[in-house]
Write a protein that holds these residues in place. Sequence first.
Motif, PDB file in Angstrom:
ATOM      1  N   MET A 169       0.841  -1.195   0.000  1.00 39.20           N
ATOM      2  CA  MET A 169       0.000   0.000   0.000  1.00 39.20           C
ATOM      3  C   MET A 169       0.879   1.249   0.000  1.00 39.20           C
ATOM      4  O   MET A 169       1.920   1.296   0.635  1.00 39.20           O
ATOM      5  CB  MET A 169      -0.868   0.041   1.261  1.00 39.20           C
ATOM      6  CG  MET A 169      -1.936  -1.025   1.311  1.00 39.20           C
ATOM      7  SD  MET A 169      -3.136  -0.651   2.593  1.00 39.20           S
ATOM      8  CE  MET A 169      -2.137  -0.825   4.069  1.00 39.20           C
ATOM      9  N   TYR A 214       0.331   5.693   0.192  1.00 36.93           N
ATOM     10  CA  TYR A 214      -0.605   6.719   0.629  1.00 36.93           C
ATOM     11  C   TYR A 214      -0.115   8.037   0.049  1.00 36.93           C
ATOM     12  O   TYR A 214       1.024   8.437   0.320  1.00 36.93           O
ATOM     13  CB  TYR A 214      -0.588   6.722   2.154  1.00 36.93           C
ATOM     14  CG  TYR A 214      -1.484   7.708   2.880  1.00 36.93           C
ATOM     15  CD1 TYR A 214      -2.713   8.104   2.367  1.00 36.93           C
ATOM     16  CD2 TYR A 214      -1.090   8.195   4.125  1.00 36.93           C
ATOM     17  CE1 TYR A 214      -3.513   8.982   3.073  1.00 36.93           C
ATOM     18  CE2 TYR A 214      -1.880   9.055   4.835  1.00 36.93           C
ATOM     19  CZ  TYR A 214      -3.101   9.456   4.308  1.00 36.93           C
ATOM     20  OH  TYR A 214      -3.888  10.320   5.027  1.00 36.93           O
ATOM     21  N   VAL A 217       0.128  11.089   0.586  1.00 38.10           N
ATOM     22  CA  VAL A 217      -0.194  11.844   1.799  1.00 38.10           C
ATOM     23  C   VAL A 217      -0.185  13.346   1.589  1.00 38.10           C
ATOM     24  O   VAL A 217      -1.026  14.054   2.136  1.00 38.10           O
ATOM     25  CB  VAL A 217       0.717  11.390   2.966  1.00 38.10           C
ATOM     26  CG1 VAL A 217       2.171  11.670   2.678  1.00 38.10           C
ATOM     27  CG2 VAL A 217       0.304  12.013   4.275  1.00 38.10           C
ATOM     28  N   ARG A 258      -4.327  12.335  -0.770  1.00 36.17           N
ATOM     29  CA  ARG A 258      -4.629  11.637   0.491  1.00 36.17           C
ATOM     30  C   ARG A 258      -5.443  10.358   0.259  1.00 36.17           C
ATOM     31  O   ARG A 258      -6.266   9.987   1.085  1.00 36.17           O
ATOM     32  CB  ARG A 258      -5.334  12.563   1.488  1.00 36.17           C
ATOM     33  CG  ARG A 258      -4.452  13.710   1.933  1.00 36.17           C
ATOM     34  CD  ARG A 258      -4.969  14.419   3.161  1.00 36.17           C
ATOM     35  NE  ARG A 258      -4.922  13.577   4.346  1.00 36.17           N
ATOM     36  CZ  ARG A 258      -3.875  13.479   5.171  1.00 36.17           C
ATOM     37  NH1 ARG A 258      -2.783  14.150   4.922  1.00 36.17           N
ATOM     38  NH2 ARG A 258      -3.935  12.695   6.223  1.00 36.17           N
ATOM     39  N   ARG A 259      -5.167   9.712  -0.849  1.00 37.56           N
ATOM     40  CA  ARG A 259      -5.824   8.439  -1.108  1.00 37.56           C
ATOM     41  C   ARG A 259      -4.794   7.317  -1.007  1.00 37.56           C
ATOM     42  O   ARG A 259      -3.630   7.479  -1.407  1.00 37.56           O
ATOM     43  CB  ARG A 259      -6.439   8.419  -2.521  1.00 37.56           C
ATOM     44  CG  ARG A 259      -7.442   9.533  -2.795  1.00 37.56           C
ATOM     45  CD  ARG A 259      -8.786   9.319  -2.124  1.00 37.56           C
ATOM     46  NE  ARG A 259      -9.473   8.107  -2.558  1.00 37.56           N
ATOM     47  CZ  ARG A 259     -10.242   8.029  -3.633  1.00 37.56           C
ATOM     48  NH1 ARG A 259     -10.407   9.072  -4.413  1.00 37.56           N
ATOM     49  NH2 ARG A 259     -10.853   6.896  -3.947  1.00 37.56           N
ATOM     50  N   TYR A 260      -5.246   6.189  -0.498  1.00 35.86           N
ATOM     51  CA  TYR A 260      -4.410   4.987  -0.505  1.00 35.86           C
ATOM     52  C   TYR A 260      -4.569   4.267  -1.832  1.00 35.86           C
ATOM     53  O   TYR A 260      -5.629   4.321  -2.468  1.00 35.86           O
ATOM     54  CB  TYR A 260      -4.837   4.036   0.617  1.00 35.86           C
ATOM     55  CG  TYR A 260      -4.354   4.465   1.986  1.00 35.86           C
ATOM     56  CD1 TYR A 260      -3.153   3.962   2.496  1.00 35.86           C
ATOM     57  CD2 TYR A 260      -5.082   5.362   2.753  1.00 35.86           C
ATOM     58  CE1 TYR A 260      -2.713   4.350   3.752  1.00 35.86           C
ATOM     59  CE2 TYR A 260      -4.632   5.767   3.999  1.00 35.86           C
ATOM     60  CZ  TYR A 260      -3.456   5.254   4.492  1.00 35.86           C
ATOM     61  OH  TYR A 260      -3.004   5.649   5.729  1.00 35.86           O
ATOM     62  N   VAL A 285      -7.247   0.532  -4.532  1.00 37.81           N
ATOM     63  CA  VAL A 285      -7.677  -0.396  -3.487  1.00 37.81           C
ATOM     64  C   VAL A 285      -8.989  -1.043  -3.926  1.00 37.81           C
ATOM     65  O   VAL A 285      -9.849  -0.377  -4.501  1.00 37.81           O
ATOM     66  CB  VAL A 285      -7.887   0.373  -2.163  1.00 37.81           C
ATOM     67  CG1 VAL A 285      -8.575  -0.509  -1.124  1.00 37.81           C
ATOM     68  CG2 VAL A 285      -6.552   0.884  -1.636  1.00 37.81           C
ATOM     69  N   ALA A 293      -4.514  10.194   9.202  1.00 35.23           N
ATOM     70  CA  ALA A 293      -4.074   9.149   8.269  1.00 35.23           C
ATOM     71  C   ALA A 293      -4.655   7.791   8.673  1.00 35.23           C
ATOM     72  O   ALA A 293      -5.030   6.981   7.821  1.00 35.23           O
ATOM     73  CB  ALA A 293      -2.546   9.086   8.234  1.00 35.23           C
ATOM     74  N   TRP A 294      -4.736   7.573   9.970  1.00 31.66           N
ATOM     75  CA  TRP A 294      -5.261   6.317  10.510  1.00 31.66           C
ATOM     76  C   TRP A 294      -6.746   6.148  10.162  1.00 31.66           C
ATOM     77  O   TRP A 294      -7.187   5.094   9.716  1.00 31.66           O
ATOM     78  CB  TRP A 294      -5.042   6.337  12.017  1.00 31.66           C
ATOM     79  CG  TRP A 294      -5.430   5.149  12.819  1.00 31.66           C
ATOM     80  CD1 TRP A 294      -6.351   5.122  13.820  1.00 31.66           C
ATOM     81  CD2 TRP A 294      -4.879   3.827  12.746  1.00 31.66           C
ATOM     82  NE1 TRP A 294      -6.410   3.867  14.365  1.00 31.66           N
ATOM     83  CE2 TRP A 294      -5.521   3.049  13.726  1.00 31.66           C
ATOM     84  CE3 TRP A 294      -3.915   3.228  11.938  1.00 31.66           C
ATOM     85  CZ2 TRP A 294      -5.233   1.701  13.931  1.00 31.66           C
ATOM     86  CZ3 TRP A 294      -3.623   1.883  12.135  1.00 31.66           C
ATOM     87  CH2 TRP A 294      -4.281   1.134  13.123  1.00 31.66           C
ATOM     88  N   GLU A 328      -8.311   7.613   7.679  1.00 31.55           N
ATOM     89  CA  GLU A 328      -8.424   7.463   6.231  1.00 31.55           C
ATOM     90  C   GLU A 328      -8.020   6.061   5.791  1.00 31.55           C
ATOM     91  O   GLU A 328      -8.619   5.484   4.883  1.00 31.55           O
ATOM     92  CB  GLU A 328      -7.573   8.530   5.532  1.00 31.55           C
ATOM     93  CG  GLU A 328      -8.206   9.918   5.662  1.00 31.55           C
ATOM     94  CD  GLU A 328      -7.386  11.033   5.040  1.00 31.55           C
ATOM     95  OE1 GLU A 328      -6.146  10.888   4.959  1.00 31.55           O
ATOM     96  OE2 GLU A 328      -7.981  12.049   4.650  1.00 31.55           O
ATOM     97  N   LEU A 329      -7.021   5.519   6.456  1.00 28.66           N
ATOM     98  CA  LEU A 329      -6.593   4.157   6.119  1.00 28.66           C
ATOM     99  C   LEU A 329      -7.748   3.170   6.259  1.00 28.66           C
ATOM    100  O   LEU A 329      -8.050   2.405   5.344  1.00 28.66           O
ATOM    101  CB  LEU A 329      -5.434   3.735   7.023  1.00 28.66           C
ATOM    102  CG  LEU A 329      -5.051   2.261   6.946  1.00 28.66           C
ATOM    103  CD1 LEU A 329      -4.388   1.959   5.613  1.00 28.66           C
ATOM    104  CD2 LEU A 329      -4.118   1.860   8.083  1.00 28.66           C
ATOM    105  N   TRP A 330      -8.412   3.211   7.406  1.00 28.65           N
ATOM    106  CA  TRP A 330      -9.471   2.231   7.648  1.00 28.65           C
ATOM    107  C   TRP A 330     -10.677   2.479   6.760  1.00 28.65           C
ATOM    108  O   TRP A 330     -11.289   1.544   6.245  1.00 28.65           O
ATOM    109  CB  TRP A 330      -9.857   2.227   9.129  1.00 28.65           C
ATOM    110  CG  TRP A 330      -8.775   1.562   9.927  1.00 28.65           C
ATOM    111  CD1 TRP A 330      -7.796   2.174  10.632  1.00 28.65           C
ATOM    112  CD2 TRP A 330      -8.525   0.160  10.019  1.00 28.65           C
ATOM    113  NE1 TRP A 330      -6.941   1.251  11.175  1.00 28.65           N
ATOM    114  CE2 TRP A 330      -7.370  -0.007  10.818  1.00 28.65           C
ATOM    115  CE3 TRP A 330      -9.143  -0.974   9.513  1.00 28.65           C
ATOM    116  CZ2 TRP A 330      -6.838  -1.256  11.140  1.00 28.65           C
ATOM    117  CZ3 TRP A 330      -8.614  -2.232   9.823  1.00 28.65           C
ATOM    118  CH2 TRP A 330      -7.471  -2.363  10.628  1.00 28.65           C
ATOM    119  N   GLN A 378     -10.715   3.946   3.783  1.00 28.73           N
ATOM    120  CA  GLN A 378     -10.453   3.705   2.359  1.00 28.73           C
ATOM    121  C   GLN A 378     -10.157   2.246   2.045  1.00 28.73           C
ATOM    122  O   GLN A 378     -10.526   1.748   0.989  1.00 28.73           O
ATOM    123  CB  GLN A 378      -9.283   4.565   1.881  1.00 28.73           C
ATOM    124  CG  GLN A 378      -9.577   6.046   1.850  1.00 28.73           C
ATOM    125  CD  GLN A 378      -8.368   6.846   1.360  1.00 28.73           C
ATOM    126  OE1 GLN A 378      -7.537   6.341   0.617  1.00 28.73           O
ATOM    127  NE2 GLN A 378      -8.271   8.081   1.794  1.00 28.73           N
TER     128      GLN A 378
END
Lengths: 96, 1007
Positions: free
Chosen positions: A57, A59, A61, A65-67, A85, B744-745, B747-749, B751
Motif C-alpha cells: 500500500m 498513501y 499523503v 490523500r488516497r491509498y 484499493v 491518516a489512521w 483514512e486508512l481504515w 479507504q
Amino acid sequence: MLQIYCPHCQELRSEEEFSCGGEAHIARPLAPETLTDEEWGDYLFFRKNPRGIHHEMWYHVTGCRRYFNATRNTVTYEILETYKVGTQPSIVGEGV
Amino acid sequence: MKQLNRLPNAGRTNPDQNINFTFNGKAYQGVMGDTLASALLANGVDVVGRSFKYSRPRGIVGHGAEEPNGIIQLGSGAATVPNLKVTQVELYEGLEASSVNGWPTINFDLMGIMGWFGRLMPPGFYYKTFMYPQKLWMTYEHFIRKAAGLGKTPVEADPDVYDKLNQHCDVLVVGAGPAGLVAAREAAEAGARVIIADEQSEFGGSLLASTQILNGVSASQWVADMVEQLKRYNNVQQLPRSTVFGYYDHNFLTILEKRTDHLGLSAGKGQRVRQRLHRVRAKQVVLATGAFERPLVFAHNDIPGVMQASSVSTYVNRYGVAPGSKLILATTNDNAYQTAIDWHTAGRDVVAVVDSRQSPNGELVEQVRALGIQIAVGHGVIEAKGGKRVRAAMVAPLNESGSAITGEVKRLPCDLIATSGGWSAAIHLSSHTGAKPVWDESIVSFRPGDSKQQECSVGACNGTFGLRDGLIEGATAGAKAAQLAGFGLGAVQFSPVELVELTQEPQQALFLVPHSRPPSRAPSQFVDLQLDVSAGGIELAVREGFESVEHVKRYTALGFGTDQGKLGNINGMAILANALNQSISETGTTIFRPSYTPTTFGAIAGRDVGELFDPERYTSAHRWHVEQGAKFEDVGQWKRPWYFPKVNETLDQAVNRECLAVRNSVGILDASTLGKIDIQGPDAAEFITRMYTNSYLKLAAGKCRYGVMLKEDGMIFDDGVCACLSENHYLMFTTTGGAAGVLAWLELWQQTEWPELQVYFTSVTDHWATATVTGPNARKVVAKVCQDIDLTPDQFGFMDWRDGTVAGVAARVFRISFTGELSFEINVPANYGRYVWEALIEAGKEFDITPYGTETMHVLRAEKGFIIVGQDTDGSMTPADMNMDWIVGKNKAFSFIGQRSLSRSDTLRDNRKQLVGLKTIDPNIVLPEGAQIVSDPKQPIPMSMQGHVTSSYYSANMGHSIALAVVKGGLNRLGDTVYCPAADGATVPAQIVSSVFYDPKGERQNV
Ligand SMILES: [Zn+2]
C-alpha cells in the motif's frame, strides 16, 4: 528516490509526496473475537517480506490523500504497476 | 620565489597572470589556470602530507579525483574547508592551504620518527580495538585524529549560502570528455532537453591534456568548438565544476555545482550562492565518466616523485609544469609511452622506459625508440629509493607473466617514476544503480553491469578506451537516448570526427610488481596510499581467514579514504584474488556507493537551515505570548508557551505560581494546537465507534465523550474528546503531536477496509483558536463575555458543549477539563483568536487570571493522574496497563480496532507494567523522568528492573513531589516501597501510591 504513479491523480510524482503503508491485500478478519491467539497473531504480526515481487500500500499523503496499491520489485525497486484499493494486481509473482 | 618546474610551454594556463598563495605558511606563486597541485609541483614542493598510519612523507600522485595524498585544509575561520584534494582546488589570489595530516610539521614528523604508530595499527586495527577493550578506543581515537589528521571542521556558523534546484531533463550527460560532448550534441540536435555536467573547471576531459589532432585542429580547439556549438542550443544546460555524485532510484541524480569556490573562500560574501545541489530526474542518462589510470604497485611506491603516467602528461601538457627532471616510465601498455614523448618534448631527460612486456612493438613504442630513448623490455621497477623524493629506481628483469624476477637488479638514478598499469573504467555511477560490475580480461578492467535504470555508459567508463571508438559510442548513445526520451529517430546526425589513432598492442595485466622478497617481507608495496594499505596487509587479511572482498575492504580499510580507493582499488582486488587463488571475476569488486566525491553538508542542507530548517506553526495569540515574555516549547512544529515568567522568576517559581493560581482562582491556556478533525456522514457514529474503545452510537448532539484509540495490537495510540455537533456531524480532538497520524489512521481504515461506510474527514486544526479557561472562578470569567449561553451547571454540565458567542465572536464552548477544575474550552475561528484571548484576559483581571503554559498543564494533569499519550505510554501500553479499563466498552457490537488484542495471553499477563503514582519519601526530591525502578537497592548488578518513571514534577498544590510510573504488577503493590537508582550512585526511595494525587473523587470539575 522513487517516482510513483498515483492512480487517483493519474500522475507520476516524487516519493516524498507519499508514505508507504506496508503489505497490501491483508483483509481484517470479520469476526476477530472468534479467532485463536495464533490466528489473530498471524493477521497482526506476520508479513511476507519477499525478495522480489511485492504488493504494497502507498498513501499519497501530501497529494490526494488516497491509498492505493503498488507492485514493486524489492530487489530492483522497479514499480511495475499501481492500482486502486479493491482491485487486483495484474502482475503477480513469487519472490525471486 | 622562482617556479623551477615551470615550462616555457604554458599549456592551458596564463603565465602572465601571477597568483600568490601560501602552503603550510610559506609563500609561493602560481599562474592563472593552475590547480593547487600544479602550482605546488611548479614550485618543486615534493612533500604535501604524511600518511595516515605510518606517517610517511607523501607527494602528489595524480591530477584529479583519484589523488590520495594531497589532502589539505583550505583557509581558516568560519569558511575553512577540510579534506580537499590539491588536484581539485583551483588556484586563486591569496589562497591559504595546509596539510591535514602532518603533526607537528610535514617535514619533521614526530610520529614518523617514533615509528611505533604503524606497528600499533595492523590491518583490522579498528575492529580489534572496537571489540576489546572498548574503553581504550576513546583514547586511541583522540590520538589518531590528532596525529593522523582528518582535517578540522569550522566551529563557527557557515557564512556561505547554498541552494537546491529540482530539475527535470530528457537526457543527462555525465562527463564532458570527448564521448560526453558528442553525446550531448546528438541529443540536443534531436531536440531533447539536455544537461551536461563535468566536475572540472572546463569541459574537455582527457582532451585538455592531449596532443591529438581532431578534425584537423588541436584537441583543445576541438573542445572549444564543441562547447561553442552546444551553447547555440537553447535546450542545453552546461554545468562545469559540477560533480554528479549520486545515482539513485528511478533515474534521480544529484549534482554538486561549485559556483564560487574557485574565486576564494566565501567569495560570494554570503550573497552569491557558493554551491548548488541539482536534484535531477532524467528520462535518460548517458554516463561518460572516463577512466582512472591504474598504478603499478611496487616496494616503496609511495615516495614523493612516484606519479601516474597520465598525470605527468597532464601537468606537462595542460599546466606547463614538469614535476622533476629525470624520468623513468614504468608501464605495461603502449598508451603510457605518450608520457615519455611528452617529457622528451618538454626538454627533460627520459632515463628509460621500463616495460613489463617481453617484446612491445606498437606504433607509439616505435616512436619512442626513434627518439633514442632507452627501453628496458621485460623489466619492472621493483622498488623506489629515496626519502622525501625519489632518487633511484631498482629495475629488474621479469618472467613473461610478470610474477617473478629473473635476473640482476639494477639501480637507475632518477627523480621521477611515472607508472601505468593500464586503465580502469570509472564505473562508480553505474555501480550506484545496483548494476554489478563485470570483469573483462580483454581490457583488464571492470565494465558496467546490466542496470535497471534508463542509462548507458559510453567511452572509457564503458571500457572503450580508444578515442575513435569512444566518439562513435558517445554519438550513437546521445542520439539513442534522445529517441528513447521521445526525440528524433535515433540516428546520428553529425559526421564522425576525423582523427588518426595509432594502433596499440595488447597490454599486460600486472597488479603487483614482484620484489626479491615476498610481500610480507618486502618493503611496503602500497595499494591504498591514503590509508597505508599494503599488498602485505591484504595477504595478511587472507591468512587471518578473510575471503570476501567486502570483508577484506573493511578489515584492511582498503578504499576507505576520502579518495575511496579510486587509485589502487583494482590492484587490491587483484592481489586479493591472487592470494585466494581465484580469478578477479570470482573475487569481484566492492560496491561503489554515493557520494562519488565528498560533498559539503552546506549543499545538502541548502536553505533548510536556521529558522527555515523546519516549518514553525504559531497559534493566533502567539504574538501576545511573545509580548508577555513567555518561554516557548516545541511540540511537533508548534511553538507553544511553556511558561510565563514574571520578572526574575525561575521556571520552578513560575510553574508553582501558575499551578496554584489555577486551583485557587482561574488560569488560561492556549490550547489551539490540539488536533481537530471534522467528521461527517451518515456512518460517522459507526465509524468513530469502531476507532475508539468506547461507543459513540448514543452520543447526543451537545454532548462530548473522552475516548482512547488503540492500534490493532491493543496498544494506546491516541486519546482525546469527541463531540457530537449534530446528527451525523462530529468533532474529534486529538493530541497535538498525534493529529496528522490520527487523520491518516482514519483514512486508512475508511479507504482500505470499510469503503462502504459513508464518512468524510477534514482536518480543521488550523481553523480554530482554543482558549481554555479553568479554575474555580472560570464560570465568572466566561459569564462576563458570554451572554447567550446559559452557563448554570444544570443547563451546561460537565462534558457538554454549546454554540454561542464569546466577546461577540461565534464560538463553540466545551466543558471538558484536563486540569480537573471547572473548565471552559472556548473555540473561535482562528482569525479572532487573539481578540477573544485578550477579551478573556480583560474579563479575568478581577480574578487575577493567570496565563499558563505546557509545563503547568503537565503538572496539573499529573496531579489528577491524567495520562499523556507518548509520555506515560510508549506504544506498548494497553488501557488496562494505564488503569483505564473503564474506557473499554464491553458490549460493543462491532469488534473495535484493537479489541481482540486485549484478550491475547500477553496482554492479560498480571505482571505487566502498570501505571501507578510514586511519592518520594523525601517530599522535596523530584525523581528524574526515565529513572529505573528496582525493588531491592542492594541487589547486585544486573538488577531486576521493575519499571520506570514516566512523569515527575514538584506539585505546589500538594506540597510535595509527585511522579507517575509504570511498575510491573504495580496496581497490586500500592504501599510498597521501591527505589530509583540515581546516576550519582545514590538511590531514592519512594512509595507506590494511587496515580490520582488530587481530588480523587473528581468533584472539582463537575460543578
Ligand atoms: Zn494522488
